[in-house]
Design an enzyme around this catalytic site. Structure first.
Site, PDB file in Angstrom:
ATOM      1  N   ASN A  23      37.299  39.480  35.804  1.00 54.86           N
ATOM      2  CA  ASN A  23      38.750  39.754  35.450  1.00 54.86           C
ATOM      3  C   ASN A  23      38.883  41.001  34.651  1.00 54.86           C
ATOM      4  O   ASN A  23      37.706  41.469  34.337  1.00 54.86           O
ATOM      5  CB  ASN A  23      39.207  38.410  34.849  1.00 54.86           C
ATOM      6  CG  ASN A  23      40.838  38.333  34.528  1.00 54.86           C
ATOM      7  OD1 ASN A  23      41.387  38.644  35.412  1.00 54.86           O
ATOM      8  ND2 ASN A  23      41.257  38.202  33.328  1.00 54.86           N
TER       9      ASN A  23
ATOM     10  N   ASP B  36      40.001  38.205  39.535  1.00 56.73           N
ATOM     11  CA  ASP B  36      39.948  39.327  40.597  1.00 56.73           C
ATOM     12  C   ASP B  36      39.023  38.884  41.582  1.00 56.73           C
ATOM     13  O   ASP B  36      39.279  39.188  42.767  1.00 56.73           O
ATOM     14  CB  ASP B  36      39.881  40.635  40.117  1.00 56.73           C
ATOM     15  CG  ASP B  36      40.993  41.162  39.072  1.00 56.73           C
ATOM     16  OD1 ASP B  36      41.068  40.845  37.856  1.00 56.73           O
ATOM     17  OD2 ASP B  36      41.886  41.687  39.845  1.00 56.73           O
TER      18      ASP B  36
ATOM     19  N   ARG C 231      49.598  45.929  40.936  1.00 59.82           N
ATOM     20  CA  ARG C 231      48.185  45.517  40.738  1.00 59.82           C
ATOM     21  C   ARG C 231      48.193  43.898  40.398  1.00 59.82           C
ATOM     22  O   ARG C 231      49.174  43.191  40.616  1.00 59.82           O
ATOM     23  CB  ARG C 231      47.853  46.108  39.610  1.00 59.82           C
ATOM     24  CG  ARG C 231      48.716  46.695  38.478  1.00 59.82           C
ATOM     25  CD  ARG C 231      49.472  45.682  37.657  1.00 59.82           C
ATOM     26  NE  ARG C 231      48.566  44.633  37.044  1.00 59.82           N
ATOM     27  CZ  ARG C 231      49.000  43.412  37.085  1.00 59.82           C
ATOM     28  NH1 ARG C 231      50.120  42.872  36.984  1.00 59.82           N
ATOM     29  NH2 ARG C 231      48.047  42.523  36.305  1.00 59.82           N
ATOM     30  N   GLY C 232      47.012  43.272  40.034  1.00 58.98           N
ATOM     31  CA  GLY C 232      47.082  41.818  40.063  1.00 58.98           C
ATOM     32  C   GLY C 232      46.257  41.421  41.443  1.00 58.98           C
ATOM     33  O   GLY C 232      47.239  41.773  42.496  1.00 58.98           O
TER      34      GLY C 232
ATOM     35  N   GLN D 293      48.424  45.951  30.449  1.00 60.74           N
ATOM     36  CA  GLN D 293      49.064  44.955  31.103  1.00 60.74           C
ATOM     37  C   GLN D 293      49.651  43.872  30.224  1.00 60.74           C
ATOM     38  O   GLN D 293      50.558  43.115  30.621  1.00 60.74           O
ATOM     39  CB  GLN D 293      48.122  44.441  32.046  1.00 60.74           C
ATOM     40  CG  GLN D 293      47.912  45.447  33.470  1.00 60.74           C
ATOM     41  CD  GLN D 293      46.396  46.060  33.092  1.00 60.74           C
ATOM     42  OE1 GLN D 293      46.079  46.127  31.954  1.00 60.74           O
ATOM     43  NE2 GLN D 293      45.630  46.352  33.972  1.00 60.74           N
TER      44      GLN D 293
ATOM     45  N   ARG E 138      40.514  49.281  46.509  1.00 58.75           N
ATOM     46  CA  ARG E 138      40.277  48.997  45.186  1.00 58.75           C
ATOM     47  C   ARG E 138      39.336  48.052  45.405  1.00 58.75           C
ATOM     48  O   ARG E 138      39.393  47.327  46.042  1.00 58.75           O
ATOM     49  CB  ARG E 138      41.333  48.404  44.416  1.00 58.75           C
ATOM     50  CG  ARG E 138      42.396  49.355  43.972  1.00 58.75           C
ATOM     51  CD  ARG E 138      43.267  48.659  42.718  1.00 58.75           C
ATOM     52  NE  ARG E 138      42.691  48.563  41.502  1.00 58.75           N
ATOM     53  CZ  ARG E 138      43.259  47.529  40.579  1.00 58.75           C
ATOM     54  NH1 ARG E 138      44.451  47.309  40.518  1.00 58.75           N
ATOM     55  NH2 ARG E 138      42.498  47.775  39.339  1.00 58.75           N
TER      56      ARG E 138
HETATM   57  O1  MRU Z   1      43.754  46.137  37.145  1.00 60.58           O
HETATM   58  P1  MRU Z   1      44.766  45.015  37.387  1.00 60.58           P
HETATM   59  O2  MRU Z   1      45.970  44.918  36.807  1.00 60.58           O
HETATM   60  O3  MRU Z   1      44.936  44.800  38.731  1.00 60.58           O
HETATM   61  O4  MRU Z   1      43.838  43.710  37.138  1.00 60.58           O
HETATM   62  C1  MRU Z   1      44.402  42.620  36.974  1.00 60.58           C
HETATM   63  C2  MRU Z   1      43.734  41.494  36.304  1.00 60.58           C
HETATM   64  O5  MRU Z   1      42.402  41.568  36.172  1.00 60.58           O
HETATM   65  C3  MRU Z   1      44.452  40.077  36.275  1.00 60.58           C
HETATM   66  O6  MRU Z   1      44.087  39.559  35.162  1.00 60.58           O
HETATM   67  C4  MRU Z   1      43.878  39.385  37.726  1.00 60.58           C
HETATM   68  O7  MRU Z   1      44.260  40.140  38.758  1.00 60.58           O
HETATM   69  C5  MRU Z   1      44.505  38.085  37.859  1.00 60.58           C
HETATM   70  S1  MRU Z   1      46.201  38.588  38.305  1.00 60.58           S
HETATM   71  C6  MRU Z   1      46.834  37.138  39.073  1.00 60.58           C
END
Ligand code: MRU
Length: 353
Positions: free
Chosen positions: A251, A241, A48-49, A200, A93
Site C-alpha cells: 500500500n 494496491d 489513481r487508487g 492523497q 504502473r
Molecule cells: O499511488 P496511488 O495514489 O495510486 O496509491 C493508492 C494507494 O496506495 C491506496 O491506498 C490503495 O490503492 C488503495 S485504493 C482503494
C-alpha cells in the site's frame, strides 16, 4: 460525489476523469481517447487508487480497440496490433495489481468470443467496461458492510493515502468501510494522514470525507506515534494496491510504519480491498514490484517552489509492504479474512462472491 468522477461520454467516445492532481483546489476533467492518454492519466495520477486504475484500464482496452479500428480498420493483423497496445497498457504502473486484472478481464472476455470482428469487440468491450464500473461500486458496498461490523460507535479511525470513492469507481475500500458504518448510524471520525509526497490523504480523503459530512482531521504523517499515544486513534483501516498470496500488503508508502506503530500501541490494523487486489500469482510481499516515481513529487510538493537544495538526491518509493503478521484482518467483498492468510486468501479466491 461518491461515484461521479469517471464518466464515459458516448457522443464524444471519450472517457472523462476528474483530474485528481488539482483537487481540492479545482475540479477539472481530463479527456481520455486512446492508449497514449490512458497511460498518461495513469502515470501522471489524474486517476489513481487500485480499483479506479482497474476500471480505467478496462475503458482503456476499449479505447485501444477503437484506436486500432481508426488506424488499421479490420485489415489482417489487427489482433496483434491490439494485443501489443494492451501489453503496453498493462505496464503503465507496476504495483497495483488491479491494472493487470482490468486488462486481463477484457482479454478473457475477448478469448471467450473467438472469431469476433473488431467492430463487435469494440461494442462488447465498451459495455463490459461500463459494467465493471458499476460492479466495482457494488463490490465496495459489500466490502463496506463487511468492514462496518468491525467499527464501533464513536471510533476514531486512522487511514493512510486515499482509499475512498476517488480511488475506486465509487464508495471506496477503506473509507468505504467508514461510509458504511456512518450509514448504519455509527458516529465515526477519521484521521487522514497527509500522505507525502502526493498528499492523497490531505487533498483527496479530506475532500471527499468533508463533502460527505464525515468528521475528518488531517495529520502530518510523522504525527502518527503521538496521536496513537494520546489515544486519538482506535482503529487503523487502509486500502491495498496488491495483497500477496501470504497476506503481505503493498500500500502507499508509510503504511508499514503505521502498522508497526499500531502493533506497538495495541491498535487493530485492518486492510480493506476487493478480491481483484488479492494476487495468488505473487507468493510474498518480496515479489511485489515497488514503483519509484519522479523526485519532483518530493522536491516540489505543490508543483511550485523547490524545498530541497539543488541536486539533492531523493528517494521516492511510492509503496511499501506491510508484513502479514501486522495485519489484524483483511476486509474483502467476500468476507473478513483472518490469519493464516495463505489459507483464507486461497479460500476467498475460490469463492465467487
Ligand atoms: O499511488 P496511488 O495514489 O495510486 O496509491 C493508492 C494507494 O496506495 C491506496 O491506498 C490503495 O490503492 C488503495 S485504493 C482503494
Amino acid at each position: 460525489m461518491l461515484n461521479d468522477h469517471i464518466r464515459f461520454d458516448d457522443d464524444k467516445d471519450t472517457l472523462y476523469l476528474l483530474d485528481q492532481r488539482y483537487l481540492p483546489c479545482r475540479e477539472e476533467w481530463f479527456p481520455v481517447t486512446d492508449l497514449r492518454t490512458t497511460i498518461e492519466a495513469l502515470q501522471e495520477m489524474v486517476i489513481r487508487g487500485a480499483p479506479a486504475i482497474g476500471v480505467t484500464a478496462a475503458f482503456g482496452c476499449y479505447l485501444c480497440a477503437r484506436e486500432v479500428q481508426r488506424e488499421h480498420g479490420e485489415n489482417e493483423g489487427w489482433e496483434d496490433k491490439l494485443r501489443a497496445k494492451l501489453a503496453e497498457l498493462k505496464e503503465a504502473r507496476p504495483t497495483a495489481v488491479n491494472l493487470r486484472w482490468g486488462v486481463e478481464e477484457m482479454e478473457k472476455f475477448w478469448a471467450g468470443r473467438p472469431g469476433i470482428g473488431l467492430p463487435s469487440l469494440c461494442t462488447a468491450w465498451l459495455d463490459r467496461a461500463k459494467n465493471m464500473q458499476v460492479e466495482d461500486e457494488e463490490i465496495n458496498r459489500r466490502m463496506g458492510a463487511n468492514g462496518a461490523a468491525l467499527l464501533e460507535d464513536g471510533d476514531k479511525v486512522m487511514t493512510h493515502c486515499n482509499a475512498g470513492a476517488l480511488a475506486t469507481a465509487g464508495w471506496g475500500t477503506a473509507i468505504g468501510v467508514v461510509y458504511s458504518a456512518v450509514e448504519q448510524g455509527k458516529k465515526i471520525s477519521v484521521v487522514a494522514n497527509e500522505t507525502r509526497p502526493f498528499l492523497q490523504g490531505a487533498r483527496l480523503s479530506a475532500y471527499e470525507l468533508g463533502k460527505c459530512g464525515v468528521d475528518v482531521t488531517v495529520a502530518c504523517d510523522n504525527a502518527c506515534a503521538l496521536l496513537m499515544k494520546k489515544g486519538l486513534v482506535d482503529k487503523v483501516v487502509v486500502g491495498a494496491d496488491r495483497i500477496a498470496a501470504n497476506g503481505d500488503v503493498a500500500n502507499k508508502i508509510g503504511t508499514y510504519g503505521v502498522a508497526l506503530l499500531a502493533k506497538e500501541f495495541g491498535i487493530p490494523f485492518y486492510v480493506a480491498a476487493p478480491a481483484s487486489t488479492l494476487d495468488a500469482r505473487t507468493p510474498t510481499g518480496d515479489d511485489i514490484p515497488i514503483e519509484e516515481r519522479t523526485p519532483r513529487e518530493v522536491t516540489h510538493p505543490t508543483n511550485e517552489s523547490c524545498i530541497v537544495p539543488d541536486n539533492c538526491k531523493v528517494y521516492n518509493f511510492a509503496f511499501d509492504v506491510t508484513p502479514n503478521e501486522l495485519v489484524t484482518a483483511i476486509i474483502t467483498d467476500r468476507g473478513v479474512l483472518k490469519p493464516p492468510y495463505t489459507e483464507s486468501i486461497a479460500r476467498a479466491l475460490k469463492r465467487t462472491t
